[in-house]
Design a protein around this motif. Sequence first.
Motif, PDB file in Angstrom:
ATOM      1  N   GLY A  90       0.800  -1.214   0.000  1.00 58.16           N
ATOM      2  CA  GLY A  90       0.000   0.000   0.000  1.00 58.16           C
ATOM      3  C   GLY A  90       0.835   1.267   0.000  1.00 58.16           C
ATOM      4  O   GLY A  90       2.058   1.217   0.171  1.00 58.16           O
ATOM      5  N   PRO A  91       0.163   2.396  -0.259  1.00 59.97           N
ATOM      6  CA  PRO A  91      -1.287   2.502  -0.408  1.00 59.97           C
ATOM      7  C   PRO A  91      -1.772   1.872  -1.704  1.00 59.97           C
ATOM      8  O   PRO A  91      -1.095   1.950  -2.724  1.00 59.97           O
ATOM      9  N   SER A  92      -2.934   1.266  -1.634  1.00 57.47           N
ATOM     10  CA  SER A  92      -3.483   0.640  -2.830  1.00 57.47           C
ATOM     11  C   SER A  92      -4.987   0.498  -2.695  1.00 57.47           C
ATOM     12  O   SER A  92      -5.536   0.564  -1.592  1.00 57.47           O
ATOM     13  N   TYR A  93      -5.641   0.285  -3.823  1.00 60.99           N
ATOM     14  CA  TYR A  93      -7.068  -0.012  -3.830  1.00 60.99           C
ATOM     15  C   TYR A  93      -7.336  -1.028  -4.933  1.00 60.99           C
ATOM     16  O   TYR A  93      -6.661  -1.045  -5.961  1.00 60.99           O
ATOM     17  N   VAL A  94      -8.305  -1.890  -4.733  1.00 55.89           N
ATOM     18  CA  VAL A  94      -8.662  -2.914  -5.707  1.00 55.89           C
ATOM     19  C   VAL A  94      -9.271  -2.246  -6.932  1.00 55.89           C
ATOM     20  O   VAL A  94     -10.060  -1.302  -6.816  1.00 55.89           O
ATOM     21  N   SER A  95      -8.917  -2.730  -8.118  1.00 53.45           N
ATOM     22  CA  SER A  95      -9.380  -2.040  -9.324  1.00 53.45           C
ATOM     23  C   SER A  95      -9.382  -2.969 -10.532  1.00 53.45           C
ATOM     24  O   SER A  95      -9.308  -4.187 -10.413  1.00 53.45           O
ATOM     25  N   LEU A 105     -20.066  -6.282 -13.537  1.00 51.40           N
ATOM     26  CA  LEU A 105     -20.125  -5.586 -14.830  1.00 51.40           C
ATOM     27  C   LEU A 105     -19.520  -6.390 -15.972  1.00 51.40           C
ATOM     28  O   LEU A 105     -19.703  -6.035 -17.140  1.00 51.40           O
ATOM     29  N   ILE A 106     -18.772  -7.438 -15.647  1.00 45.63           N
ATOM     30  CA  ILE A 106     -18.226  -8.326 -16.667  1.00 45.63           C
ATOM     31  C   ILE A 106     -18.553  -9.766 -16.285  1.00 45.63           C
ATOM     32  O   ILE A 106     -18.681 -10.073 -15.095  1.00 45.63           O
ATOM     33  N   PRO A 107     -18.698 -10.646 -17.260  1.00 44.50           N
ATOM     34  CA  PRO A 107     -19.115 -12.027 -16.955  1.00 44.50           C
ATOM     35  C   PRO A 107     -17.980 -12.946 -16.508  1.00 44.50           C
ATOM     36  O   PRO A 107     -18.230 -13.938 -15.831  1.00 44.50           O
ATOM     37  N   GLU A 108     -16.751 -12.635 -16.883  1.00 45.73           N
ATOM     38  CA  GLU A 108     -15.641 -13.551 -16.603  1.00 45.73           C
ATOM     39  C   GLU A 108     -15.236 -13.552 -15.123  1.00 45.73           C
ATOM     40  O   GLU A 108     -15.265 -12.509 -14.469  1.00 45.73           O
ATOM     41  N   GLN A 109     -14.843 -14.725 -14.654  1.00 39.66           N
ATOM     42  CA  GLN A 109     -14.207 -14.816 -13.349  1.00 39.66           C
ATOM     43  C   GLN A 109     -12.803 -14.230 -13.453  1.00 39.66           C
ATOM     44  O   GLN A 109     -12.151 -14.357 -14.487  1.00 39.66           O
ATOM     45  N   VAL A 110     -12.345 -13.594 -12.396  1.00 33.57           N
ATOM     46  CA  VAL A 110     -11.009 -12.993 -12.374  1.00 33.57           C
ATOM     47  C   VAL A 110     -10.201 -13.683 -11.281  1.00 33.57           C
ATOM     48  O   VAL A 110     -10.571 -13.646 -10.105  1.00 33.57           O
ATOM     49  N   GLU A 111      -9.109 -14.316 -11.667  1.00 35.28           N
ATOM     50  CA  GLU A 111      -8.328 -15.127 -10.737  1.00 35.28           C
ATOM     51  C   GLU A 111      -7.283 -14.322  -9.977  1.00 35.28           C
ATOM     52  O   GLU A 111      -6.734 -14.796  -8.984  1.00 35.28           O
ATOM     53  N   VAL A 112      -6.995 -13.105 -10.435  1.00 44.25           N
ATOM     54  CA  VAL A 112      -5.960 -12.268  -9.827  1.00 44.25           C
ATOM     55  C   VAL A 112      -6.614 -11.056  -9.174  1.00 44.25           C
ATOM     56  O   VAL A 112      -7.551 -10.481  -9.732  1.00 44.25           O
ATOM     57  N   VAL A 113      -6.139 -10.683  -7.991  1.00 40.46           N
ATOM     58  CA  VAL A 113      -6.609  -9.453  -7.361  1.00 40.46           C
ATOM     59  C   VAL A 113      -5.743  -8.312  -7.894  1.00 40.46           C
ATOM     60  O   VAL A 113      -4.552  -8.226  -7.591  1.00 40.46           O
ATOM     61  N   GLN A 114      -6.329  -7.457  -8.696  1.00 43.71           N
ATOM     62  CA  GLN A 114      -5.612  -6.357  -9.335  1.00 43.71           C
ATOM     63  C   GLN A 114      -5.862  -5.065  -8.561  1.00 43.71           C
ATOM     64  O   GLN A 114      -6.995  -4.772  -8.179  1.00 43.71           O
ATOM     65  N   SER A 115      -4.801  -4.306  -8.356  1.00 43.09           N
ATOM     66  CA  SER A 115      -4.903  -3.064  -7.585  1.00 43.09           C
ATOM     67  C   SER A 115      -4.048  -1.981  -8.216  1.00 43.09           C
ATOM     68  O   SER A 115      -3.151  -2.259  -9.025  1.00 43.09           O
ATOM     69  N   MET A 116      -4.326  -0.758  -7.817  1.00 42.21           N
ATOM     70  CA  MET A 116      -3.528   0.400  -8.211  1.00 42.21           C
ATOM     71  C   MET A 116      -2.787   0.922  -7.002  1.00 42.21           C
ATOM     72  O   MET A 116      -3.281   0.852  -5.863  1.00 42.21           O
ATOM     73  N   GLN A 125       2.688 -13.633  -4.970  1.00 38.98           N
ATOM     74  CA  GLN A 125       2.007 -14.923  -5.018  1.00 38.98           C
ATOM     75  C   GLN A 125       2.155 -15.554  -3.640  1.00 38.98           C
ATOM     76  O   GLN A 125       3.264 -15.680  -3.125  1.00 38.98           O
ATOM     77  N   ASN A 126       1.039 -15.914  -3.025  1.00 41.54           N
ATOM     78  CA  ASN A 126       1.114 -16.595  -1.737  1.00 41.54           C
ATOM     79  C   ASN A 126       0.074 -17.706  -1.696  1.00 41.54           C
ATOM     80  O   ASN A 126      -0.545 -18.031  -2.715  1.00 41.54           O
ATOM     81  N   GLU A 127      -0.138 -18.261  -0.528  1.00 39.27           N
ATOM     82  CA  GLU A 127      -1.019 -19.424  -0.401  1.00 39.27           C
ATOM     83  C   GLU A 127      -2.466 -19.121  -0.775  1.00 39.27           C
ATOM     84  O   GLU A 127      -3.205 -20.012  -1.206  1.00 39.27           O
ATOM     85  N   VAL A 128      -2.884 -17.868  -0.633  1.00 35.86           N
ATOM     86  CA  VAL A 128      -4.296 -17.548  -0.872  1.00 35.86           C
ATOM     87  C   VAL A 128      -4.567 -17.041  -2.287  1.00 35.86           C
ATOM     88  O   VAL A 128      -5.714 -16.987  -2.722  1.00 35.86           O
ATOM     89  N   GLY A 129      -3.524 -16.654  -3.033  1.00 32.57           N
ATOM     90  CA  GLY A 129      -3.752 -16.195  -4.395  1.00 32.57           C
ATOM     91  C   GLY A 129      -2.651 -15.328  -4.949  1.00 32.57           C
ATOM     92  O   GLY A 129      -1.571 -15.206  -4.356  1.00 32.57           O
ATOM     93  N   ARG A 130      -2.937 -14.716  -6.082  1.00 28.61           N
ATOM     94  CA  ARG A 130      -1.991 -13.828  -6.736  1.00 28.61           C
ATOM     95  C   ARG A 130      -2.521 -12.395  -6.676  1.00 28.61           C
ATOM     96  O   ARG A 130      -3.717 -12.149  -6.904  1.00 28.61           O
ATOM     97  N   PHE A 131      -1.615 -11.462  -6.401  1.00 32.07           N
ATOM     98  CA  PHE A 131      -1.984 -10.061  -6.238  1.00 32.07           C
ATOM     99  C   PHE A 131      -1.060  -9.214  -7.110  1.00 32.07           C
ATOM    100  O   PHE A 131       0.158  -9.320  -7.018  1.00 32.07           O
ATOM    101  N   GLU A 132      -1.657  -8.381  -7.966  1.00 26.63           N
ATOM    102  CA  GLU A 132      -0.891  -7.517  -8.856  1.00 26.63           C
ATOM    103  C   GLU A 132      -1.176  -6.059  -8.530  1.00 26.63           C
ATOM    104  O   GLU A 132      -2.329  -5.684  -8.286  1.00 26.63           O
ATOM    105  N   TYR A 133      -0.119  -5.238  -8.563  1.00 22.72           N
ATOM    106  CA  TYR A 133      -0.228  -3.817  -8.258  1.00 22.72           C
ATOM    107  C   TYR A 133       0.385  -3.023  -9.406  1.00 22.72           C
ATOM    108  O   TYR A 133       1.516  -3.285  -9.810  1.00 22.72           O
TER     109      TYR A 133
END
Length: 227
Positions: A90-95, A105-116, A125-133
């Motif tokens: 952080g600082p960050s917010y999911v986006s 607003l979109i039909p696809e599942q998203v496997e990555v938590v994307q943030s700004m 990458q950790n045990e609970v998932g992948r996070f991109e900033y």
Amino acid sequence: MLFTIEKVTIFAPEYNTFVVMNELRALKNIPVNTTALASLYPDVKSANRKVANFEKAGRIIRLKRGLYVVAPQESGRLLSLNLIGNVLYGPSYVSMMTALRVYGLIPEQVEVVQSMTTHLTVSFQNEVGRFEYHHCAKDYYPIGITQREEEGVSFLIATPEKALCDYIITTPRLPLRFVKDTYIFLEEDLRLDMDAFREMNVNIFRQCANVSKKKKAINNLIKILTK
């Protein structure tokens, strides 16, 4: 942003499994650092070792060095990947696509938590998932951020308008030179809910366009909304 907890008073000279589980449960599903975990056991020698033992036993999950969350089977609560995204870097917010999916607003599942973030572009990458900033300018960052609740906790997330702008400014070579191309991109490539798009706040798009390097592309969104 890290969360602190109150110290728990322990009456037994030794810590049996029942007491340990109750104390970990008190942390709920909020990410905490090693110091906060160790503070639960002020009378125990080598509290850091106890934290390591909890991880080994699967009672807590390491998100990154020095940052943990209580495992769901211990806390009795599901994890909030979006809150973890806020706290992990952080600082960050999911986006971006993550936020657009949160809003349906979109039909696809998203496997990555994307943030700004205003910091460097990184990923975890950790045990609970992948996070991109993804990095953005400081004057652009605060536009269109809101709070949302999930699994009993609140996290920061882009408004739908900001999420769409964030996706545009971070994705290279999008075909958005003309209004017609932009419309096709929204409807066919993103498969965005166009009825919901027409209800979006044009002022947020204008604020983003004023400080964004992709002003023309965002202005095309404005033209579609206002025509």
